[in-house]
Design a protein around this motif. Structure first.
Motif, PDB file in Angstrom:
ATOM      1  N   GLY A  29       1.166  -0.887  -0.027  1.00 25.98           N
ATOM      2  CA  GLY A  29      -0.472   0.169   0.068  1.00 25.98           C
ATOM      3  C   GLY A  29       0.424   1.200  -0.196  1.00 25.98           C
ATOM      4  N   GLN A  30       1.738   1.089   0.428  1.00 26.78           N
ATOM      5  CA  GLN A  30       2.718   2.641   0.796  1.00 26.78           C
ATOM      6  C   GLN A  30       3.779   2.407  -0.534  1.00 26.78           C
ATOM      7  N   ARG A  31       3.371   1.593  -1.211  1.00 21.99           N
ATOM      8  CA  ARG A  31       4.839   1.526  -2.840  1.00 21.99           C
ATOM      9  C   ARG A  31       3.657   1.962  -3.612  1.00 21.99           C
ATOM     10  N   ALA A  32       2.050   1.761  -3.705  1.00 24.15           N
ATOM     11  CA  ALA A  32       1.251   2.454  -4.397  1.00 24.15           C
ATOM     12  C   ALA A  32       0.670   4.192  -4.421  1.00 24.15           C
ATOM     13  N   LEU A  33       1.432   3.969  -2.938  1.00 20.05           N
ATOM     14  CA  LEU A  33       1.011   5.851  -2.179  1.00 20.05           C
ATOM     15  C   LEU A  33       2.341   6.194  -3.264  1.00 20.05           C
ATOM     16  N   VAL A  34       2.867   5.889  -3.002  1.00 22.81           N
ATOM     17  CA  VAL A  34       4.203   6.562  -3.583  1.00 22.81           C
ATOM     18  C   VAL A  34       4.590   6.756  -4.493  1.00 22.81           C
ATOM     19  N   ALA A  35       3.451   6.195  -5.569  1.00 23.55           N
ATOM     20  CA  ALA A  35       3.398   5.609  -6.554  1.00 23.55           C
ATOM     21  C   ALA A  35       2.745   6.683  -7.624  1.00 23.55           C
ATOM     22  N   VAL A  36       1.490   6.991  -6.685  1.00 23.76           N
ATOM     23  CA  VAL A  36       0.887   7.182  -7.285  1.00 23.76           C
ATOM     24  C   VAL A  36       0.583   9.010  -6.912  1.00 23.76           C
ATOM     25  N   SER A  37       1.471   9.248  -6.187  1.00 23.06           N
ATOM     26  CA  SER A  37       1.987  10.925  -5.333  1.00 23.06           C
ATOM     27  C   SER A  37       2.906  11.465  -6.861  1.00 23.06           C
ATOM     28  N   GLU A  38       3.707  10.928  -7.504  1.00 23.78           N
ATOM     29  CA  GLU A  38       4.699  11.499  -8.429  1.00 23.78           C
ATOM     30  C   GLU A  38       3.866  11.074  -8.771  1.00 23.78           C
ATOM     31  N   ILE A  39       2.351  11.079  -9.353  1.00 25.35           N
ATOM     32  CA  ILE A  39       1.929  11.440 -10.713  1.00 25.35           C
ATOM     33  C   ILE A  39       1.007  12.959  -9.917  1.00 25.35           C
ATOM     34  N   SER A  40      -0.122  12.450  -9.113  1.00 23.84           N
ATOM     35  CA  SER A  40      -0.878  13.399  -8.425  1.00 23.84           C
ATOM     36  C   SER A  40      -0.448  15.033  -8.048  1.00 23.84           C
ATOM     37  N   GLY A  41       0.416  14.026  -6.536  1.00 24.85           N
ATOM     38  CA  GLY A  41       0.852  14.745  -5.904  1.00 24.85           C
ATOM     39  C   GLY A  41       0.288  14.066  -4.513  1.00 24.85           C
ATOM     40  N   PRO A  42       0.525  14.053  -3.425  1.00 23.10           N
ATOM     41  CA  PRO A  42       0.372  13.681  -1.973  1.00 23.10           C
ATOM     42  C   PRO A  42      -0.833  13.743  -1.898  1.00 23.10           C
ATOM     43  N   VAL A  43      -1.270  12.341  -1.573  1.00 23.64           N
ATOM     44  CA  VAL A  43      -2.437  11.601  -0.961  1.00 23.64           C
ATOM     45  C   VAL A  43      -3.336  11.849   0.035  1.00 23.64           C
ATOM     46  N   ASP A  44      -4.039  12.880   0.796  1.00 23.88           N
ATOM     47  CA  ASP A  44      -4.156  13.496   2.305  1.00 23.88           C
ATOM     48  C   ASP A  44      -4.671  12.561   3.116  1.00 23.88           C
ATOM     49  N   LEU A  45      -5.857  11.419   1.777  1.00 30.30           N
ATOM     50  CA  LEU A  45      -6.320  10.829   3.077  1.00 30.30           C
ATOM     51  C   LEU A  45      -6.521   9.446   2.355  1.00 30.30           C
ATOM     52  N   VAL A  46      -6.465   8.387   2.623  1.00 29.46           N
ATOM     53  CA  VAL A  46      -6.989   6.971   2.562  1.00 29.46           C
ATOM     54  C   VAL A  46      -8.225   6.870   2.594  1.00 29.46           C
ATOM     55  N   LEU A  47      -9.389   6.014   1.657  1.00 33.01           N
ATOM     56  CA  LEU A  47     -10.282   5.400   2.382  1.00 33.01           C
ATOM     57  C   LEU A  47     -10.509   3.115   1.654  1.00 33.01           C
ATOM     58  N   LEU A  48     -10.717   2.773   2.960  1.00 33.15           N
ATOM     59  CA  LEU A  48      -9.564   1.606   2.825  1.00 33.15           C
ATOM     60  C   LEU A  48     -11.124   0.913   2.917  1.00 33.15           C
ATOM     61  N   ASP A  49     -10.878   0.488   2.264  1.00 32.56           N
ATOM     62  CA  ASP A  49     -11.987  -1.358   2.254  1.00 32.56           C
ATOM     63  C   ASP A  49     -11.476  -2.009   3.571  1.00 32.56           C
ATOM     64  N   GLY A  50     -13.304  -2.659   4.026  1.00 27.23           N
ATOM     65  CA  GLY A  50     -12.766  -3.810   4.926  1.00 27.23           C
ATOM     66  C   GLY A  50     -13.059  -2.195   6.836  1.00 27.23           C
ATOM     67  N   SER A  51     -12.858  -3.023   7.456  1.00 27.15           N
ATOM     68  CA  SER A  51     -12.746  -2.475   8.896  1.00 27.15           C
ATOM     69  C   SER A  51     -11.825  -2.398   9.809  1.00 27.15           C
ATOM     70  N   HIS A  52     -10.611  -3.282   9.207  1.00 24.32           N
ATOM     71  CA  HIS A  52      -9.174  -3.030   9.413  1.00 24.32           C
ATOM     72  C   HIS A  52      -8.173  -1.507   9.273  1.00 24.32           C
ATOM     73  N   ASP A  53      -7.682  -1.028   9.651  1.00 20.68           N
ATOM     74  CA  ASP A  53      -6.377  -0.309   9.143  1.00 20.68           C
ATOM     75  C   ASP A  53      -5.070  -1.174   9.155  1.00 20.68           C
ATOM     76  N   TRP A  54      -4.991  -1.648   7.905  1.00 24.50           N
ATOM     77  CA  TRP A  54      -4.117  -2.416   7.806  1.00 24.50           C
ATOM     78  C   TRP A  54      -2.254  -1.167   7.012  1.00 24.50           C
ATOM     79  N   LEU A  55      -2.602  -0.285   6.664  1.00 19.41           N
ATOM     80  CA  LEU A  55      -2.321   0.588   6.014  1.00 19.41           C
ATOM     81  C   LEU A  55      -1.203   1.296   7.561  1.00 19.41           C
ATOM     82  N   THR A  56      -2.442   1.465   8.213  1.00 16.10           N
ATOM     83  CA  THR A  56      -1.344   2.697   9.205  1.00 16.10           C
ATOM     84  C   THR A  56       0.074   1.843  10.271  1.00 16.10           C
ATOM     85  N   GLU A  57       1.583   2.572  10.572  1.00 20.30           N
ATOM     86  CA  GLU A  57       1.415   1.224  11.816  1.00 20.30           C
ATOM     87  C   GLU A  57       0.867   1.252  12.708  1.00 20.30           C
TER      88      GLU A  57
END
Length: 246
Positions: free
Chosen positions: A109-137
């Protein structure tokens, strides 16, 4: 004589994203993963960025699991034209073995966000499918210390705010689009790997535990692209152990 009422399909829209963007978010990324339960191949995470001026999504867009393979492929150019940006990040089977599935998901997920930020700029908020936030350390505790040190985020990663939503892949257009791009990219990768290792039937099962895949594991053993830290069912059966999941 009883009659069965057909359940209408659920199509995605930007209602949830619009509410979140109205609170001041500049760029929102829908996020979804594919390959988490597979026996072989990477786990892949798709992201799809939208903003306050993004228009209605392609008609009929929904969770990739509901769509046929042909429909998913046909949606790719439509998503590319509609979204601000999309990207896919992956973690290999070897990385899953080394760090566990949740940390591998986070890294993908981190790799995907780094890749997309190079196109659109940094993302402020992630809408994540499911009930568990596995993206946040997670905050360090005794359990995580016993499991080993947390894996460093890739260079350029900026942790976003995360909003979880159950069944977001069905109802939220950005997440549905993320699931489609991730599924298409991972499926294509498994088809390429199948050319090197045709025994396991990856063209059809994409690394999941089909009967053909399990039988081939029992006969040929695991390939370099299997998650060997898991109790692979065919390997377990061949060794006289009870088959089990990851």
């Amino acid at each position: 004589m009883s009659t069965r009422t057909a359940v209408p399909p659920v199509f995605a829209d930007l209602a949830v994203e619009s509410t979140l963007l109205a609170s001041g978010t500049a760029r929102l990324a829908g996020m979804d993963e594919v390959g988490r339960g597979a026996l072989a191949g990477p786990v892949s995470v798709g992201v799809c960025v939208v903003d306050r001026v993004t228009g209605p999504c392609p008609v009929g867009l929904t969770d990739s699991k509901v769509l046929t393979a042909r429909a998913r492929t046909e949606y790719l150019p439509l998503i590319d034209e509609w979204a601000v940006a999309t990207a896919v990040g992956s973690a290999s089977a070897a990385e899953i073995d080394a760090m566990g599935i949740i940390r591998a998901l986070r890294l993908a997920g981190q790799r995907a966000l780094v890749a997309v930020s190079e196109i659109s700029g940094p993302v402020d908020l992630v809408l994540l499918d499911g009930s568990h936030d596995w993206l946040t350390e997670p905050e360090p505790d005794l359990l995580t210390m016993l499991e080993g040190e947390e894996v460093a985020a890739p260079a350029g990663y900026l942790p976003p705010t995360v909003h979880t939503r159950v069944k977001a892949d069905l109802s939220c257009a950005s997440v549905a689009a993320a699931s489609v791009v991730a599924k298409c990219e991972r499926d294509a990768a498994m088809v390429q790997l199948a050319k090197e290792h045709p025994h396991y039937g990856w063209i059809g099962n994409k690394g999941y535990g089909s009967a053909q895949h399990v039988a081939a594991l029992s006969e040929h053993g695991p390939s370099p692209f299997h998650r060997v830290s898991w109790r692979l069912p065919g390997v377990a059966a061949a060794a006289g152990a009870a088959p089990d999941g990851p």
